[in-house]
Design a protein around this motif. Structure first.
Motif, PDB file in Angstrom:
ATOM      1  N   TYR A 265       0.837  -1.204   0.000  1.00 29.45           N
ATOM      2  CA  TYR A 265       0.000   0.000   0.000  1.00 29.45           C
ATOM      3  C   TYR A 265       0.871   1.254   0.000  1.00 29.45           C
ATOM      4  O   TYR A 265       0.409   2.334  -0.363  1.00 29.45           O
ATOM      5  CB  TYR A 265      -0.942  -0.002   1.202  1.00 29.45           C
ATOM      6  CG  TYR A 265      -2.231  -0.729   0.933  1.00 29.45           C
ATOM      7  CD1 TYR A 265      -3.210  -0.167   0.114  1.00 29.45           C
ATOM      8  CD2 TYR A 265      -2.467  -1.996   1.470  1.00 29.45           C
ATOM      9  CE1 TYR A 265      -4.387  -0.843  -0.152  1.00 29.45           C
ATOM     10  CE2 TYR A 265      -3.642  -2.679   1.212  1.00 29.45           C
ATOM     11  CZ  TYR A 265      -4.596  -2.096   0.395  1.00 29.45           C
ATOM     12  OH  TYR A 265      -5.765  -2.776   0.123  1.00 29.45           O
ATOM     13  N   GLY A 266       2.123   1.104   0.382  1.00 25.72           N
ATOM     14  CA  GLY A 266       3.030   2.232   0.298  1.00 25.72           C
ATOM     15  C   GLY A 266       3.263   2.688  -1.136  1.00 25.72           C
ATOM     16  O   GLY A 266       3.668   3.833  -1.371  1.00 25.72           O
TER      17      GLY A 266
ATOM     18  N   THR B  47       0.671   5.281   5.748  1.00 29.49           N
ATOM     19  CA  THR B  47       1.298   3.977   5.493  1.00 29.49           C
ATOM     20  C   THR B  47       2.545   3.780   6.347  1.00 29.49           C
ATOM     21  O   THR B  47       2.792   2.683   6.851  1.00 29.49           O
ATOM     22  CB  THR B  47       1.668   3.817   4.010  1.00 29.49           C
ATOM     23  OG1 THR B  47       2.633   4.813   3.640  1.00 29.49           O
ATOM     24  CG2 THR B  47       0.439   3.946   3.119  1.00 29.49           C
ATOM     25  N   ALA B  48       3.323   4.845   6.526  1.00 30.65           N
ATOM     26  CA  ALA B  48       4.569   4.723   7.290  1.00 30.65           C
ATOM     27  C   ALA B  48       4.321   4.434   8.761  1.00 30.65           C
ATOM     28  O   ALA B  48       5.164   3.813   9.425  1.00 30.65           O
ATOM     29  CB  ALA B  48       5.406   5.996   7.144  1.00 30.65           C
ATOM     30  N   LEU B  49       3.183   4.864   9.272  1.00 29.43           N
ATOM     31  CA  LEU B  49       2.880   4.653  10.683  1.00 29.43           C
ATOM     32  C   LEU B  49       2.008   3.421  10.922  1.00 29.43           C
ATOM     33  O   LEU B  49       2.271   2.626  11.829  1.00 29.43           O
ATOM     34  CB  LEU B  49       2.182   5.894  11.259  1.00 29.43           C
ATOM     35  CG  LEU B  49       2.997   7.193  11.252  1.00 29.43           C
ATOM     36  CD1 LEU B  49       2.161   8.342  11.805  1.00 29.43           C
ATOM     37  CD2 LEU B  49       4.290   7.037  12.046  1.00 29.43           C
ATOM     38  N   VAL B  50       0.981   3.267  10.117  1.00 27.98           N
ATOM     39  CA  VAL B  50      -0.015   2.221  10.373  1.00 27.98           C
ATOM     40  C   VAL B  50       0.471   0.836   9.976  1.00 27.98           C
ATOM     41  O   VAL B  50       0.371  -0.124  10.750  1.00 27.98           O
ATOM     42  CB  VAL B  50      -1.335   2.552   9.652  1.00 27.98           C
ATOM     43  CG1 VAL B  50      -2.324   1.395   9.799  1.00 27.98           C
ATOM     44  CG2 VAL B  50      -1.937   3.834  10.201  1.00 27.98           C
TER      45      VAL B  50
ATOM     46  N   PRO C  11       6.185   0.987   2.762  1.00 26.31           N
ATOM     47  CA  PRO C  11       5.397   2.022   3.440  1.00 26.31           C
ATOM     48  C   PRO C  11       6.233   3.185   3.946  1.00 26.31           C
ATOM     49  O   PRO C  11       5.755   4.323   4.000  1.00 26.31           O
ATOM     50  CB  PRO C  11       4.756   1.267   4.618  1.00 26.31           C
ATOM     51  CG  PRO C  11       4.856  -0.172   4.273  1.00 26.31           C
ATOM     52  CD  PRO C  11       6.100  -0.307   3.458  1.00 26.31           C
ATOM     53  N   VAL C  12       7.500   2.926   4.315  1.00 31.11           N
ATOM     54  CA  VAL C  12       8.300   3.971   4.959  1.00 31.11           C
ATOM     55  C   VAL C  12       9.127   4.779   3.973  1.00 31.11           C
ATOM     56  O   VAL C  12       9.708   5.808   4.336  1.00 31.11           O
ATOM     57  CB  VAL C  12       9.215   3.370   6.046  1.00 31.11           C
ATOM     58  CG1 VAL C  12       8.379   2.705   7.126  1.00 31.11           C
ATOM     59  CG2 VAL C  12      10.205   2.369   5.451  1.00 31.11           C
ATOM     60  N   VAL C  13       9.203   4.343   2.714  1.00 34.83           N
ATOM     61  CA  VAL C  13       9.905   5.127   1.704  1.00 34.83           C
ATOM     62  C   VAL C  13       9.040   6.286   1.222  1.00 34.83           C
ATOM     63  O   VAL C  13       9.554   7.323   0.782  1.00 34.83           O
ATOM     64  CB  VAL C  13      10.333   4.244   0.514  1.00 34.83           C
ATOM     65  CG1 VAL C  13      10.970   5.082  -0.596  1.00 34.83           C
ATOM     66  CG2 VAL C  13      11.314   3.182   0.963  1.00 34.83           C
ATOM     67  N   ALA C  14       7.735   6.132   1.332  1.00 30.56           N
ATOM     68  CA  ALA C  14       6.821   7.165   0.830  1.00 30.56           C
ATOM     69  C   ALA C  14       7.122   8.559   1.395  1.00 30.56           C
ATOM     70  O   ALA C  14       7.143   9.539   0.625  1.00 30.56           O
ATOM     71  CB  ALA C  14       5.374   6.763   1.117  1.00 30.56           C
TER      72      ALA C  14
ATOM     73  N   VAL D 125      13.946   7.739  10.374  1.00 32.94           N
ATOM     74  CA  VAL D 125      13.651   7.062  11.635  1.00 32.94           C
ATOM     75  C   VAL D 125      12.904   5.754  11.397  1.00 32.94           C
ATOM     76  O   VAL D 125      13.190   4.726  12.031  1.00 32.94           O
ATOM     77  CB  VAL D 125      12.835   7.989  12.563  1.00 32.94           C
ATOM     78  CG1 VAL D 125      12.334   7.227  13.786  1.00 32.94           C
ATOM     79  CG2 VAL D 125      13.678   9.180  12.996  1.00 32.94           C
ATOM     80  N   ALA D 126      11.936   5.770  10.485  1.00 33.93           N
ATOM     81  CA  ALA D 126      11.120   4.579  10.239  1.00 33.93           C
ATOM     82  C   ALA D 126      11.869   3.512   9.459  1.00 33.93           C
ATOM     83  O   ALA D 126      11.663   2.307   9.677  1.00 33.93           O
ATOM     84  CB  ALA D 126       9.845   4.976   9.492  1.00 33.93           C
TER      85      ALA D 126
END
Length: 398
Positions: free
Chosen positions: A122-123, A167-170, A193-196, A233-234
């Motif tokens: 989903y990212g 996406t990065a958090l959920v 998700p965390v690259v977005a 950080v993510a």
């Protein structure tokens, strides 16, 4: 090999598929093997997971990378425009098909949220949106005009940034923390998700350069800096987990091997972001702060770019070895495109920041590899769409 089964009852028959965790593709289950299924009834199920948005990313990044290359022969503008238009067309097709998938088979579509592999992709949705917006601003401006291009990019950047934060958090929270995922499950898709937010940071720098002095440009840059920090950080603990698994020698199934190229994504994209943000910083902050940002961009960019270059060699060796043993086509092959595109944009950004032939050569060579990889993956994808193999699977035995 692990499988997850999704069932959807409709009238007399059952719509059911088995989703292969290693390929993110579906295979049909015989109707007679499912309880309560009436034999002799043919059921068809649509299967269109969010990783299809990676095709938009992989296409649009070529337009963006072409626009930023240090060497600009006349034909390159034509190439960039062609890939921008193609990315828009692909984006429209993917969005329409996704909507149709949700309308026709909502149970299957909803099941993507809980899938421990598919959910991470989903990212790709917010990144695809921002890729279209940025490529429109950089390349499409000559076709649609500056006002329309800026308007499109503003909308895409806002939507993509908000979606990227979600996406990065959920997704990592649900699938990595709550489910207590272990290193043995790690694969490159965990980074999607965390690259977005890092894509949002790069897009913010480009958008800010097109905005006049004032609160809007300052706000966009501020959000861009925040997204850079969030992504770093993510992504860091996930990168650590991926390195730990890679060192065990267990690289997963052959069809999942291409996702190891996604490791290149946060590396190349962060170099792009930090250099572009430092480039536009003098227009929004004091000279002393801008100078400090430039020094940080140089130090960070050189170190991470070197790591990214080494990772390309590692991933290429793994790819060759897997291909020799047999690497069936899957949508994971799109992992060869966008991450390489971020290496090209990162090299171009360093060439803009520092100069020097090393980064220029790396950017041009990387672009050639990117276009070649896109051609192979796009051709295989089109073949899968035409045959229907990638879109809809009949249930045999009817």
């Amino acid at each position: 090999m692990t499988f997850q089964r999704f069932g959807l009852y409709r009238g007399r028959g059952i719509h059911a598929i088995v989703v292969d965790m290693t390929t993110m593709t579906a295979r049909p289950t015989p109707a007679g093997s499912l309880p309560g299924t009436a034999r002799g009834v043919r059921a068809r199920v649509t299967y269109f997971p969010p990783n299809w948005f990676a095709a938009v990313m992989g296409t649009g990044i070529i337009a963006i990378a072409a626009h930023g290359l240090p060497w600009q022969p006349a034909v390159l503008s034509v190439v960039a425009a062609g890939f921008w238009m193609l990315a828009c067309v692909v984006f429209g097709g993917v969005v329409i098909t996704t909507i149709g998938h949700w309308l026709m088979d909502p149970a299957v579509a909803r099941s993507h949220h809980d899938h421990r592999v598919v959910a991470h992709f989903y990212g790709a949705v917010p990144m695809a949106v921002m890729t279209v917006g940025t490529s429109t601003l950089l390349v499409g401006v000559g076709v649609v005009g500056r006002d329309v291009a800026v308007g499109v990019d503003v909308v895409c950047w806002i939507v993509g940034t908000l979606g990227g934060v979600v996406t990065a958090l959920v997704i990592p929270y649900r699938h990595l923390i709550l489910r207590r995922a272990h290193v043995g499950e790690a694969f490159g898709g965990w980074l999607m998700p965390v690259v977005a937010p890092m894509v949002s940071a790069s897009a913010a720098a480009i958008l800010a350069g097109q905005l006049g002095a004032g609160w809007a440009r300052t706000l966009v840059l501020g959000v861009g800096f925040a997204m850079f920090g969030l992504a770093v950080v993510a992504a860091t603990p996930i990168l650590v987990a991926l390195v730990r698994r890679f060192r065990t020698g267990d690289h997963g199934a052959a069809t999942m091997m291409p996702t190891w190229w996604i490791v290149l994504g946060p590396l190349g994209q962060s170099v792009t972001a930090v250099c572009l943000l430092a480039h536009v910083a003098p227009d929004a902050v004091s000279a002393s702060v801008a100078g400090a940002m430039h020094e940080f961009a140089v130090a960070y960019g050189l170190v991470v770019w070197a790591v990214a270059t080494v990772w390309i060699l590692v991933a290429a060796r793994l790819t060759v070895r897997t291909a020799r043993a047999g690497m069936p086509f899957a949508m994971t092959w799109w992992s060869f495109t966008f991450p390489m595109g971020t290496y090209v944009t990162g090299s171009s950004a360093l060439a803009l920041t520092l100069g020097g032939p090393v980064f220029e050569v790396a950017a041009v060579a990387g672009f050639a590899v990117l276009v070649l990889a896109w051609g192979v993956v796009a051709a295989r994808t089109v073949r899968g769409v035409v045959s229907g193999e990638l879109l809809r699977l009949p249930i045999p035995g009817c």
